[in-house]
Write an enzyme that holds these catalytic residues in place. Structure first.
Site, PDB file in Angstrom:
ATOM      1  N   GLY A 174      44.134 -69.185  -3.733  1.00 28.75           N
ATOM      2  CA  GLY A 174      45.624 -69.692  -3.561  1.00 28.75           C
ATOM      3  C   GLY A 174      46.185 -69.647  -2.320  1.00 28.75           C
ATOM      4  O   GLY A 174      46.082 -68.523  -1.572  1.00 28.75           O
TER       5      GLY A 174
ATOM      6  N   HIS B 296      46.538 -69.221 -10.999  1.00 31.27           N
ATOM      7  CA  HIS B 296      45.138 -69.307 -11.226  1.00 31.27           C
ATOM      8  C   HIS B 296      44.564 -70.330 -12.128  1.00 31.27           C
ATOM      9  O   HIS B 296      43.322 -70.607 -11.719  1.00 31.27           O
ATOM     10  CB  HIS B 296      44.868 -67.883 -12.191  1.00 31.27           C
ATOM     11  CG  HIS B 296      45.392 -66.572 -11.521  1.00 31.27           C
ATOM     12  ND1 HIS B 296      46.377 -65.949 -11.972  1.00 31.27           N
ATOM     13  CD2 HIS B 296      45.192 -65.895 -10.304  1.00 31.27           C
ATOM     14  CE1 HIS B 296      46.556 -64.884 -11.422  1.00 31.27           C
ATOM     15  NE2 HIS B 296      45.854 -64.873 -10.158  1.00 31.27           N
TER      16      HIS B 296
END
Ligand code: PAF
Length: 277
Positions: free
Chosen positions: A140, A30
């Site tokens: 991601g 993150h």
């Protein structure tokens, strides 16, 4: 900052803005997205919201790992300019009755095993995108199907933002970072590297010239089968955009090689893009 109004007022202070939507319990994956968002856009915002709508009735909503104080410190240390931490009622106000469903590509892989999951993801992201109005949104690549679904959502609805997928961030032994890795006990954690080894095997087969879907799937399955703790849910060789399972991979297009594997309690996901050659 929790309400939509507070967020809108804060957002107005920034021009180009990169958004990293999260469910919290942040890890380096993150934070690398936040750094990238900040680098690309000048300002970055993260949202932290454990979205009930994307969890099935038998999934881990109640026990999903949470640590808001730690998340906020990490975001501050990473230079994140804004953080939106809405409550359920900020995202889904009373009377909320609008759902967004991307069809077709959500029927397979994760969508096929987790009915309603991508409806939850598409709905929450529609709210978050509309309220935040980011210039770019960062995801991601570990959740490869999510990336494909979000790109389609944004394209189909003409949302004025760019979707950016960043390479999966891995632990030193190759395990893809995930908030759910916290469920692994020490033995499972050690064995979880088998996913990375299975991806290495399929990448090698692809580079050696293999184009048959069945052989490429077998390259992954054989590695997983050698690890007694690993229970594969699926291994897939699919078209990178339509997610259709492939008998033959067109070398000029490549494929998405992906898998979901139960290892102890968690179900781990990983993938690699077999690049055109
Ligand atoms: O990937 C996640 O963490 C979630 O699916 C997302 C994109 C934050 C939507 O709730």
């Amino acid at each position: 900052m929790t309400t939509r109004a507070e967020l809108r007022a804060a957002r107005a202070e920034h021009g180009t803005l990169g958004l990293v939507p999260t469910m919290g319990f942040l890890h380096d994956g993150h934070l690398s997205l936040v750094r990238r968002a900040k680098e690309d856009c000048g300002s970055a915002i993260a949202s932290i919201f454990v979205n009930p709508l994307q969890f099935g009735p038998k999934e881990d909503l109640a026990t999903y790992p949470r640590d808001l104080d730690r998340d906020l410190s990490l975001l501050e240390a990473t230079g994140c300019d804004l953080v939106w931490t809405p409550g359920d009622e900020d995202v889904y106000p009373p009377g909320f009755d609008t759902y967004v469903d991307v069809h077709g590509i959500t029927d397979v892989l994760e969508g096929g095993r987790r009915p309603g999951h991508f409806r939850g993801v598409s709905t929450v992201l529609s709210v978050i995108f509309n309220v935040v109005q980011p210039t770019r949104a960062y995801f991601g690549q570990k959740d490869a199907q999510q990336v494909v679904v979000v790109r389609k959502l944004v394209r189909d609805l003409g949302m004025p933002l760019e979707v950016v997928a960043a390479a999966t961030v891995r632990e030193p032994d190759g395990l893809a970072m995930s908030s759910r890795n916290t469920y692994l006990d020490p033995t499972e954690r050690e064995r979880a590297v088998v996913l990375r080894r299975a991806l290495d095997a399929v990448e090698k087969a692809w580079q050696d010239g293999e184009i048959h879907g069945a052989a490429l799937r077998s390259a992954m399955s054989a590695v997983l089968a050698a690890e007694p703790l690993a229970e594969p849910d699926y291994v897939s060789i699919a078209h990178p955009d339509t997610l259709e399972e492939l008998d033959h991979v067109d070398p000029s297009v490549g494929a998405l090689a992906s898998m979901a594997v139960r290892l102890g309690k968690p179900r781990l996901l990983d993938n690699v893009v077999l690049l055109p050659r």
